[in-house]
Design an enzyme around this catalytic site. Structure first.
Site, PDB file in Angstrom:
ATOM      1  N   GLU A  29       1.467  -0.739   3.057  1.00  0.00           N
ATOM      2  CA  GLU A  29       0.824   0.090   2.987  1.00  0.00           C
ATOM      3  C   GLU A  29       0.395   0.197   2.158  1.00  0.00           C
ATOM      4  O   GLU A  29       0.080   0.336   1.376  1.00  0.00           O
ATOM      5  CB  GLU A  29       1.522   1.173   3.879  1.00  0.00           C
ATOM      6  N   LEU A  58       1.112   1.218   9.123  1.00  0.00           N
ATOM      7  CA  LEU A  58       2.485   2.144   8.225  1.00  0.00           C
ATOM      8  C   LEU A  58       4.079   1.435   9.378  1.00  0.00           C
ATOM      9  O   LEU A  58       4.141   2.704  10.478  1.00  0.00           O
ATOM     10  CB  LEU A  58       1.998   3.184   8.807  1.00  0.00           C
ATOM     11  N   SER A  59       4.850   1.155   9.063  1.00  0.00           N
ATOM     12  CA  SER A  59       5.978   0.326   9.919  1.00  0.00           C
ATOM     13  C   SER A  59       6.454   0.298   8.627  1.00  0.00           C
ATOM     14  O   SER A  59       6.657  -1.141   8.468  1.00  0.00           O
ATOM     15  CB  SER A  59       5.989  -0.826  10.061  1.00  0.00           C
ATOM     16  N   GLU A  60       7.284   0.856   8.160  1.00  0.00           N
ATOM     17  CA  GLU A  60       8.771   0.782   6.455  1.00  0.00           C
ATOM     18  C   GLU A  60       9.557  -0.912   6.873  1.00  0.00           C
ATOM     19  O   GLU A  60       9.273  -1.539   6.760  1.00  0.00           O
ATOM     20  CB  GLU A  60       9.015   2.031   5.924  1.00  0.00           C
ATOM     21  N   GLN A  82       5.809   2.155  -0.121  1.00  0.00           N
ATOM     22  CA  GLN A  82       5.244   3.152  -1.062  1.00  0.00           C
ATOM     23  C   GLN A  82       5.936   4.174  -2.313  1.00  0.00           C
ATOM     24  O   GLN A  82       5.413   4.962  -2.979  1.00  0.00           O
ATOM     25  CB  GLN A  82       3.040   3.988  -0.036  1.00  0.00           C
ATOM     26  N   PRO A  89      13.797   4.282   6.104  1.00  0.00           N
ATOM     27  CA  PRO A  89      13.924   3.899   7.480  1.00  0.00           C
ATOM     28  C   PRO A  89      13.634   2.155   7.638  1.00  0.00           C
ATOM     29  O   PRO A  89      14.339   1.862   8.429  1.00  0.00           O
ATOM     30  CB  PRO A  89      12.474   3.826   7.822  1.00  0.00           C
ATOM     31  N   HIS A 129       8.668  11.727  -2.741  1.00  0.00           N
ATOM     32  CA  HIS A 129       8.137  10.948  -2.985  1.00  0.00           C
ATOM     33  C   HIS A 129       8.536  11.195  -4.285  1.00  0.00           C
ATOM     34  O   HIS A 129       8.783  10.425  -5.507  1.00  0.00           O
ATOM     35  CB  HIS A 129       6.598  11.467  -3.556  1.00  0.00           C
TER      36      HIS A 129
END
Lengths: 320, 351
Positions: A29, A58-60, A82, A89, A129
């Protein structure tokens, strides 16, 4: 030689590997036009084009899953997630597939994939994070887990990870990204995966750490005859260097920022107990994050091991 | 402001061969007599494998096995449309695909008997190991198609899965990326109406599964999965489109799982016999047989010969699989990494 920070060193490693081998691509991403949220992939899109620097949805799980498919079909993808907190996931893809493809296909297919992800606390970021979940990945056979601690070793380890025939989880401390600079040569070099480095030699106590905790450790050992080991690869880890050092010093402190229970320090401690028990003068001590959800910025410095906490453990073990 | 319709979709369903063996000549793909015989013999061989696997399992000579009974046309018909260099990412219920692609039957028996050597596809056969994890292999097909597109090859990828997989996140993540990058991938869903005990209408409130593709910007099409000509034609067209840069297609094969989910399941707990009875006359093998009879391509003698050939192949495969020496425990370490770690080497020595 230019003095680079970790962001620049990792960027240089990616650029050199992509120039060297057309099968190396990066995906994730915001890695293209935006150059990544930490600017790690900055400038790669103009040089290599959008076929090799792939901005993804957006698609881990999709990113890592697609990277697996590319890897089994002759490519060398470097996928960026990120933040480590967002890798969960994709763990199904990493554990159920990437780690097992060589084994499942009896060597017909391999998965030369790198998943890069920033980890850890230290940049005052929101929830999820600041994760430091390396132990999860260390428990899974079939993948390698690498944590650089300086710009120089980040570049050499990442180049080795890209060339490695197996899937590698490459963890980059957000705190270290811009904290330190050191001379990093241009031109490809690799550092072997699975090898630790003795940062500082000593005879009285062995301190083992990795990533950003190495730097806190180095602040804590001033004035002590301490041997400091930077593990660099957590899986497979360098048992020989650890055991050799412990046999010399007889005292061990392990420092990591992840929660204590089930943390990778537990594995190191158990290994030392198995292999060097009779050389120990005291218990193996761990200085770690507590068993608590990693807090928001106002408490993050209380969460992480500080040089003072490490120093206290060192003073305690020196009494044995 | 008047209300406007800004998007509407049409879902096609393709049927070519009916239960009486009649075909729609306008849709019928051009297949030589030799192809039709080959399709029939692959159906016979797939069924022979399946029946032998079920009986070997009952004898304790195989582990848990997932039957393909009733789904042979979806599998053989779609696989027959593939070119040699194409890639296949199967789920765990695609034995007919393996057989149609020439995957050695002894390796399939070895796999279901619990020997991982059965999952090593021979060189030159781009068929990926079976994915037991439902639907999570869909992004792998997408990634393989990305590699193909990057290298500019004229190759396509086929991903196989069932109706249950359409509920999984990876189905949607994979479909999304395939649509965004217009990749040369064909998604083949065998909608066999049941995901273990959950019926199709509890899997999704959508009227068809095929329509899910439209949300990702590419075509979804439903095909009578028990009609081998329709499956073959739709797959062949989708693969051609993929190779010519036309992007992905989603094919929903409307079929039925005649057996239990696996040999470890008892479907009488959750479905009625009358539903199974309803599907019996739609048997894909019987339907092709009726067609061939009308064309003068099928006789009792031909059937007997085809079945005898299949039996010989299966007998031979079982013998070969059962004659394989037991796997070496060292194999567990050989394939974990390209090179074992020093710790693994010590563990291997201690086993």
């Amino acid at each position: 030689m230019p003095a680079l920070n970790m962001v620049q060193a990792i960027n240089l490693a990616l650029r050199e590997e992509m120039r060297r081998d057309r099968s190396v691509v990066v995906l994730g991403e915001d890695v293209g036009k935006d150059g990544g949220v930490f600017r790690i992939t900055d400038g790669l899109l103009p040089e290599f084009g959008e076929e090799r620097v792939i901005d993804t949805p957006l698609s881990e799980s999709g990113i890592v899953g697609a990277a697996i498919g590319m890897a089994v079909n002759g490519m060398r993808p470097v996928a960026e997630i990120q933040f480590m907190g967002f890798i969960y996931p994709a763990i199904d893809q990493i554990f159920s597939h990437a780690a097992r493809i060589r084994s499942r296909s009896r060597g017909r297919f391999s998965c030369p994939l790198v998943v890069r992800t920033p980890y850890g606390i230290g940049i005052r970021s929101p929830e999820l994070h600041s994760e430091s979940s390396e132990a999860l990945f260390c428990h899974m056979p079939g993948i390698k887990v690498v944590v650089p601690s300086t710009p120089y070793n980040a570049k050499g380890l990442l180049a080795a990870a890209v060339r490695d025939p197996d899937p590698v989880i490459f963890l980059e401390s957000t705190r270290l990204y811009r904290l330190i600079r050191e001379e990093v040569p241009e031109g490809a070099y690799t550092l072997p995966l699975g090898k630790a480095r003795i940062v500082r030699e000593g005879k009285e106590v062995t301190v083992i750490s990795w990533g950003s905790m190495l730097h806190k450790t180095l602040q804590a050992v001033d004035g002590l005859d301490a041997e400091v080991i930077d593990l660099m690869t957590l899986n497979p880890f360098d048992e020989e260097t650890i055991t050799g050092s412990v046999k010399k010093t007889g005292r061990v402190v392990i420092v990591h920022e992840a929660p204590k229970t089930g943390g990778f320090g537990a594995e190191l401690s158990a290994t030392i107990a198995e292999d060097a028990m009779l050389f120990l003068k005291g218990p193996v001590l761990r200085v770690t994050g507590p068993d608590a959800v990693i807090p928001l910025p106002k408490l993050e410095e209380r969460y992480a091991p500080s040089p003072e906490r490490i120093r206290k453990a060192l003073e305690e073990i020196m009494r044995y | 402001m008047p209300e406007k319709t800004i998007e509407s979709i049409n879902i096609k369903r393709i049927e070519i061969l009916d239960q009486a063996g009649e075909t729609d000549e306008a849709l019928m793909p051009s297949l030589a007599e030799a192809d039709i015989r080959c399709l029939y013999e692959l159906l016979v061989l797939s069924r022979a494998f399946d029946q032998r696997a079920l009986s070997l399992q009952r004898e304790g000579r195989l582990g848990t096995y997932a039957s393909i009974l009733g789904q042979e046309a979806s599998q053989v018909g779609s696989a027959y449309a593939l070119e040699q260099q194409d890639w296949v990412f199967p789920s765990f219920r695609e034995t007919g695909v393996h057989i149609a692609r020439g995957y050695p039957a002894e390796l399939l028996f070895a796999y279901w008997a619990g020997d991982e050597r059965g999952m090593q596809a021979p060189e030159g056969l781009n068929i990926f190991p079976i994915s037991i994890a439902v639907g999570t292999h869909i992004p792998h097909a997408v990634g393989a198609a990305m590699a193909i597109k990057y290298r500019g090859e004229k190759t396509a990828v086929a991903a196989y899965f069932g109706d249950g997989a359409t509920s999984k996140g990876d189905f949607h993540e994979g479909f999304n990326m395939a649509g965004v990058y217009r990749l040369p991938v064909v998604f083949i869903c065998q909608n066999n109406q049941w995901a273990i005990s959950i019926p199709r209408e509890r899997q999704s409130a959508a009227r068809t599964l095929a329509q899910k593709a439209f949300a990702y910007g590419f075509e979804g099409i439903q095909v009578d999965g028990n009609d081998i000509f329709a499956v073959y034609k739709v797959t062949r067209d989708a693969l051609r489109k993929a190779r010519d840069g036309g992007g992905p297609t989603f094919i929903e094969c409307h079929t039925y799982r005649m057996a239990h989910h696996t040999t470890a399941d008892d479907s009488t707990r959750y479905r009625h016999d009358r539903e199974v009875e309803l599907w019996k006359p739609r048997d894909p093998l019987a339907r092709l047989q009726s067609f061939m009879e009308k064309k003068g391509l099928w006789t009792e003698q031909y059937r007997a010969e085809a079945e005898a050939r299949a039996r010989t192949i299966i007998d031979d495969a079982v013998k070969k699989a059962e004659a394989m020496p037991r796997p070496d425990p060292g194999d567990m370490f050989t394939y974990t990494y390209a090179a074992p770690s020093s710790r693994q080497r010590r563990q291997q020595g201690a086993l």
